[in-house]
Scaffold this active site. Structure first.
Site, PDB file in Angstrom:
ATOM      1  N   CYS A   1       0.830  -1.208   0.000  1.00  0.00           N
ATOM      2  CA  CYS A   1       0.000   0.000   0.000  1.00  0.00           C
ATOM      3  C   CYS A   1       0.861   1.252   0.000  1.00  0.00           C
ATOM      4  O   CYS A   1       0.596   2.204  -0.736  1.00  0.00           O
ATOM      5  CB  CYS A   1      -0.918  -0.010   1.221  1.00  0.00           C
TER       6      CYS A   1
ATOM      7  N   CYS B   1      -6.147  -2.384   8.145  1.00  0.00           N
ATOM      8  CA  CYS B   1      -7.082  -1.263   8.148  1.00  0.00           C
ATOM      9  C   CYS B   1      -8.407  -1.607   7.493  1.00  0.00           C
ATOM     10  O   CYS B   1      -9.406  -0.965   7.744  1.00  0.00           O
ATOM     11  CB  CYS B   1      -6.446  -0.047   7.480  1.00  0.00           C
TER      12      CYS B   1
END
Length: 353
Positions: free
Chosen positions: A96, A193
């Site tokens: 990410c 997340c």
RNA sequence: GGGGAUGUCGCCAAGUGGUAAGGCAACGGACUUUGACUCCGUCACUCGUAGGUUCAAAUCCUGCCAUCCCUG
């Protein structure tokens, strides 16, 4: 006045980073990348927009939200699921950072004519004598986040500022509190997340409509069946808890065999290895490793572990072997191996096979 | 049909007359921008069951039940 775009997650770290940059005289623009939104509309812990916006208001900087849901899905979620289905344990945050966060921040920096991008990571960007950029471990090693940053590119690093490199969490919270930043007391971010309730296995099942590998056997290293497992996505190398198998002594996952749908369990002492190979390298503080050359460094195999002395040698175009001075516990395919020099600068890193 | 053995927490297992160790698993918490590891805490008013002996039994006695083995 140099302009900088800071990624605001909605947490206290990026908020204070923004504040510090503004105090240093930068023209700061706050940005949140919307990476994930669960079905009920709630936001992920990496992009809590209401908090981020409130933070930007208090600091007094312009604020924008950019959608990158499809990018995140394509570059982070899909590979994450694919890895688990193949018995591999990925580092979604590593991917990410390079593929989504830095990629998009840099893009928007260019659009908004900003010189730099910044984040609230605990690490610093340094330029070495050889002209290369790298990340260096935070002064307070407990919070160091270089492990998650080792895949950034030279271009990305050359334009990155990380104001929190020498701060402690306590100092950051204190600054936030004094500045009246609303998220000063917010808990640290943690866990994946995007998976709700920290249930990544449930998340994978939901995302794949239940098309995940079925139950199978727990076996020992000789292939003897020890019991039944719930499906390989539920396990990772080194795991002890959640096996639901009572052998009188603790056992750990040594290997996940996707081809036979077996999970190999062993005693703790059989979890150690001296040689680890990895591929998909990213060079940071050094440009490359030459054949026949040995790189002496300290290697970190997982986020919250100390780097261990080792020697790294090239095996192929994009493959190295790591020989540790002392055996390391449970090297895990899919996790990253990050090579550091004695100053705590990242030299390179790769993905464990 | 006869003979033998065993039945203590989900699993293994101490305890053999004085008021239920421990390990594993499980659960809860701490830690944590990944998954793990680790650490801390919780976990049988009850010992297959029904009676009996005793001041007192999981521990002794009797019946029953269950499981396993051997033999027919």
């Amino acid at each position: 006045m140099a302009r900088v775009i800071i990624g605001l997650s909605g947490g206290v770290d990026s908020a204070v980073a923004a504040l510090l940059l503004k105090e240093q005289g930068y023209d700061v623009i706050g940005v949140t990348l919307r990476t994930w939104q669960s079905d009920d509309g709630s936001e992920s812990r990496c992009c809590e927009i209401d908090d981020a916006r409130a933070t930007a208001d208090v600091i007094g900087i312009p604020y924008h939200v950019f959608n990158c849901l499809s990018d995140f899905d394509e570059k982070v979620i899909k590979p994450f699921i694919d890895d688990y289905i193949h018995g591999i344990t990925p580092n979604p945050c590593v991917v990410c950072n390079r593929e989504v966060k830095w990629e998009r921040l840099l893009y928007h920096a260019n659009v908004l004519q900003a010189d730099f991008i910044a984040t609230g990571h605990y690490a610093s960007v340094v330029k070495l004598n050889n002209g290369r950029y790298t990340v260096k471990q935070a002064s307070h090693i407990e919070k160091d986040q270089t492990y998650m940053l080792y895949r950034l590119s030279q271009e990305q690093l050359s334009r990155t500022l990380m104001p929190l490199s020498d701060m402690t969490k306590e100092e950051v919270r204190e600054i936030a509190k004094k500045a009246g930043i609303p998220v000063a007391g917010k808990p640290d971010s943690q866990e994946i997340c995007f998976a709700e309730d920290d249930d990544y296995a449930g998340f994978i099942k939901q995302q794949t409509d239940g098309k995940v590998p079925p139950e199978g056997n727990f076996v020992d290293e000789s292939g003897n069946v020890l019991g039944r497992h719930k499906g390989i996505i539920h396990y990772t190398v080194g795991q002890r808890k959640g096996l639901g198998i009572a052998l009188g002594h603790p056992v750990f996952v040594k290997e996940i065999k996707a081809d036979t749908n077996e999970v190999v369990l062993v005693d703790e002492e059989d979890l150690y290895a001296t040689r680890v190979t990895c591929r998909s390298l990213n060079f940071m503080g050094i440009e490359k490793i030459n054949a026949c050359e040995e790189l002496t460094c300290n290697v970190k195999l997982r986020y919250r572990h100390k780097a261990q002395p080792a020697t790294v040698r090239l095996l192929g175009p994009d493959r190295v072997e790591i020989l540790f001075d002392t055996p390391v516990k449970a090297p895990t395919p899919g996790q990253s191996a990050v090579f550091y020099d004695d100053d705590g600068c990242v030299l390179a890193g790769g993905i464990i096979e």
